[in-house]
Scaffold this active site. Structure first.
Site, short mmCIF file in Angstrom:
data_model
loop_
_atom_site.label_atom_id
_atom_site.label_comp_id
_atom_site.label_asym_id
_atom_site.label_seq_id
_atom_site.Cartn_x
_atom_site.Cartn_y
_atom_site.Cartn_z
N GLY A 205 0.84 -1.19 0.00
CA GLY A 205 0.00 0.00 0.00
C GLY A 205 0.87 1.24 0.00
N GLY B 188 -0.50 4.63 -0.17
CA GLY B 188 -1.21 5.87 0.11
C GLY B 188 -0.38 6.69 1.09
N LEU B 189 -1.02 7.54 1.88
CA LEU B 189 -0.26 8.40 2.77
C LEU B 189 0.58 7.62 3.77
CD1 LEU B 189 -2.64 11.39 3.49
CD2 LEU B 189 -0.56 11.35 2.13
N GLY C 126 1.60 4.37 3.61
CA GLY C 126 2.61 3.56 2.94
C GLY C 126 3.70 4.37 2.27
N SER D 247 -17.01 17.30 1.30
CA SER D 247 -16.15 17.50 2.47
C SER D 247 -16.94 17.96 3.70
CB SER D 247 -15.08 18.54 2.15
OG SER D 247 -14.39 18.91 3.32
N ARG E 189 -19.43 13.25 13.37
CA ARG E 189 -20.06 12.61 12.22
C ARG E 189 -21.14 11.61 12.63
NH1 ARG E 189 -14.62 11.60 8.53
NH2 ARG E 189 -14.33 13.80 7.97
N GLU F 91 -5.26 3.55 8.27
CA GLU F 91 -6.61 3.02 8.44
C GLU F 91 -6.64 1.51 8.55
OE1 GLU F 91 -11.09 3.48 6.41
OE2 GLU F 91 -9.33 4.33 5.41
N ARG G 150 -14.24 8.35 14.28
CA ARG G 150 -13.11 9.22 13.97
C ARG G 150 -13.55 10.66 13.81
NH1 ARG G 150 -11.15 11.42 9.47
NH2 ARG G 150 -12.32 10.15 7.99
N LEU H 38 -5.91 11.71 7.70
CA LEU H 38 -4.65 12.10 7.09
C LEU H 38 -3.57 12.24 8.16
CD1 LEU H 38 -5.94 14.83 4.60
CD2 LEU H 38 -5.63 12.39 4.20
#
Length: 640
Positions: A41, A43-44, A46, A285, A332, A427, A437, A443
């Site tokens: 992975g 992404g951010l 990895g 967003s 949320r 994640e 979360r 991020l």
């Protein structure tokens, strides 16, 4: 029941990470060159881990199933990234970020991990600015912030509505530098299909080349899984279409515990479902809730009217009414349930009646259209392109949808799973967000784990492997794992049934959304478990996977991922059934206050549920890690 060694350092909470870094064994530069690290992975989490570990001198192999790390789902994060910089001088601090995260997660996360996350948050911003990430700035040129749901301070740094993309470009740039230097060997279009263990430790992976179908073996002294979440178990979600649970699920089947799988986050500001043939949902967003006001008509008979025809006194700004302290910026899970309640009352809007309004008319009047466009212009444009409605003139229509998964592989303080040498970052692990979360924290966690945590913690493990030789990919354990992968692919190809992979995935998603979604109850969860078992049996008897396994075959890719989702879905329902309380995103209808809010059971469920695989078609074991709160008082969450 098992006792867990979470490896949390002794001492005061604020000193744990500093003390750990001061005492952790180190690997010399000359010895780092002898050690191989596999990262799955990019992404951010990895990409940042690969760049950092390679910069330190380790040999890194990085894998992603996309054609480039730039395609990682991290780019979809729009709103921002949290950090306790206190630029606004509004009372923020490391402790307040720590407390907001613990409270926002409904007291179901580990104190030590969350405090460390808050500590390193400021360093993330410094790192990203140095990389050239174009964060928004105020008139004087300083970095600016906005507020997000669940907090009373402004700590969210952002790059318009493209924060995830800009952060990933920064991490990808650092990764590219290491690829060019030869420290990182990049494997695009490769999917991990199994973990290889030798003498109980992770020593490699089995992958499939998604272009030519070739099965490959890769060895390493440690394996890091940075593969994101599993929200696509619901079929419709805000996740990228390719997002899946396969890497984490293979690790689970090799002995890594899976923690809190039922903790799923439903995001309140998504574009509503528009038809039966829809394949994914689009996230708007959460930053929009800074200026947008959420409302529905007070009377059912007004729901069919154009919003401009509904007088101000006939509108119910229900979040502002129910939660006066936080208003539209409640967390949320709270905002999502409130939307569900008002639509269940028959006061939903739009053609389907399953939506609420997000209205910017007051903000445009007070701040001017140019200011709103400056803050949210690309988001407004995206909304108009999808819906053909102009949100400057009419309110957006939004509704909750599956977004993020707080559950994941169980990890200790060092981000190690229960399999030595196997780590989970971002994640893919469970550790920081509890049952819900906070917005703009995904991020933050991904980059914290990759840039600032794993270089120390994996070094502790690798310091004991300096004398170990290169991993032999001809070892019998690699033979066994590769043979199992080939047998599974053969089985999928040879079923030759009559139903498509998507047909099974959609049916699973319907079960999950209706019974394991925003609202759950014991009867529905037991029904879901039974139905998923039936569906899984039908899948292995009647799925049709065209093509061959020895070539590019996207249906075969999907089939393997859906097979894993069918097993995960059952585990999620089991976890939700066993957790007899309501906490964060896990809302059991039997456990609610008189006002309809979540009712926790701290006496019996202040713990992490970590599930242990026992074999196919066997009931897993539910292990427990007790959560100890020494620095915060467990309170009923209130945003009123």
């Amino acid at each position: 029941m098992s006792k867990f060694d979470s490896k949390v350092p002794a001492g005061a909470l604020a000193d744990k990470w500093t003390q750990y870094k001061s005492e952790v064994p180190l690997v010399s530069p000359n010895n780092k060159r002898k050690l191989d690290v596999i990262i799955v992975g990019t992404g951010l989490a990895g990409a940042s881990a690969a760049a950092t570990l390679a910069e330190l001198g380790y040999n890194v192999k990085a894998f992603c199933f996309q054609d480039s790390p730039r395609r990682a789902h991290s780019i979809a994060a729009q709103g921002g990234i949290n950090a306790a910089k206190n630029y606004q001088n509004d009372g923020d601090s490391n402790y307040r970020l720590f407390y907001d995260t613990i409270k926002g997660g409904d007291y179901r996360s580990r104190e030590s991990n969350v405090h460390r996350l808050a500590e390193v948050s400021a360093s993330i911003i410094d790192q990203c600015v140095a990389q050239g990430v174009p964060f928004a700035r105020d008139y004087g040129g300083l970095l600016t912030n906005r507020s997000f749901g669940g907090v009373l301070v402004s700590r969210t740094f952002y790059a318009r509505g493209q924060t995830g993309q800009q952060l990933l470009i920064g991490a990808y740039s650092a990764l590219s530098r290491q690829i060019a230097s030869g420290r990182v060997k990049m494997y695009n279009r490769h999917e991990m299909l199994d973990v290889v263990k030798i003498n109980g430790e992770a020593k490699g992976i089995i992958t499939r080349n998604l272009i030519n179908g070739k099965i490959e073996r890769h060895g390493g002294h440690a394996v890091l899984l940075c593969t994101g979440g599993y929200g696509n178990v619901f079929f419709l979600s805000t996740n990228a279409m390719g997002s899946n649970v396969t890497a984490a699920w293979k690790a689970y089947k090799k002995g890594a515990y899976f923690a809190n799988p039922c903790f799923t986050q439903i995001h309140p500001t998504c574009i509503p479902v528009s038809g039966h043939n829809q394949s994914k949902l689009t996230l708007m967003s959460e930053s929009l809730r800074n200026d947008g006001r959420v409302w529905v008509p007070k009377r059912k008979e007004d729901c069919g009217k154009h919003p401009s025809e509904i007088a101000e006194e006939d509108r119910d700004y229900y979040l502002e009414r129910i939660y006066p302290s936080f208003g539209n910026l409640v967390p949320r899970d709270v905002a999502s349930r409130a939307a569900l309640y008002v639509t269940n009352e028959g006061r939903g809007v739009g053609k389907t009646g399953v939506a609420v309004y997000l209205d910017f008319s007051r903000a445009i009047k007070e701040q001017g259209k140019n200011r709103i466009e400056e803050k949210y212009g690309n988001l407004f444009e995206m909304y108009q392109r999808i819906t053909d409605e102009n949100p400057y003139e009419v309110p957006m229509r939004i509704f909750p949808a599956v977004h993020y998964t707080m559950g994941g592989l169980w990890v200790d303080y060092e981000l190690s799973t229960s399999v030595p040498g196997l780590y989970a970052l971002g994640e893919a692990n469970f550790s920081d967000h509890g049952a819900n979360r906070l917005g703009a924290s995904a991020l933050m966690q991904g980059l914290a784990d990759g840039y600032f945590v794993i270089p120390y913690t994996v070094g502790n493990y690798l310091s004991k492997k300096i004398s170990d030789p290169k991993v032999d990919i001809n070892h019998a354990a690699f033979d066994e794992a590769e043979n199992a992968v080939r047998a599974s692919l053969d089985k999928l190809i040879n079923i030759n049934g009559s139903r498509t992979v998507d047909d099974f995935h959609k049916k699973l998603g319907k079960i999950m959304w209706e019974k394991v979604g925003m609202s759950r109850n014991g009867e529905g969860l037991r029904w879901a478990i039974s139905e998923i078992q039936k569906l899984r049996k039908e899948f292995w008897e009647d799925v049709r996977v065209p093509g061959t396994k020895d070539s590019k075959n996207q249906e075969l890719e999907k089939a393997g991922r859906v097979a894993d989702f069918l097993e995960l879905g059952e585990l999620m329902a089991r976890d939700a059934l066993a957790r007899e309380e309501s906490a964060g995103g896990h809302f059991r209808e039997e456990y609610r206050t008189e006002e309809g809010e979540a009712k926790r059971n701290d006496e019996d469920f202040t713990h992490v549920a970590a599930w242990e695989y026992t074999g196919d078609n066997q009931e897993p074991i539910r292990n427990v890690e007790e959560l100890v709160f020494e620095n915060v008082e467990l309170k009923t969450r209130s945003y009123k």
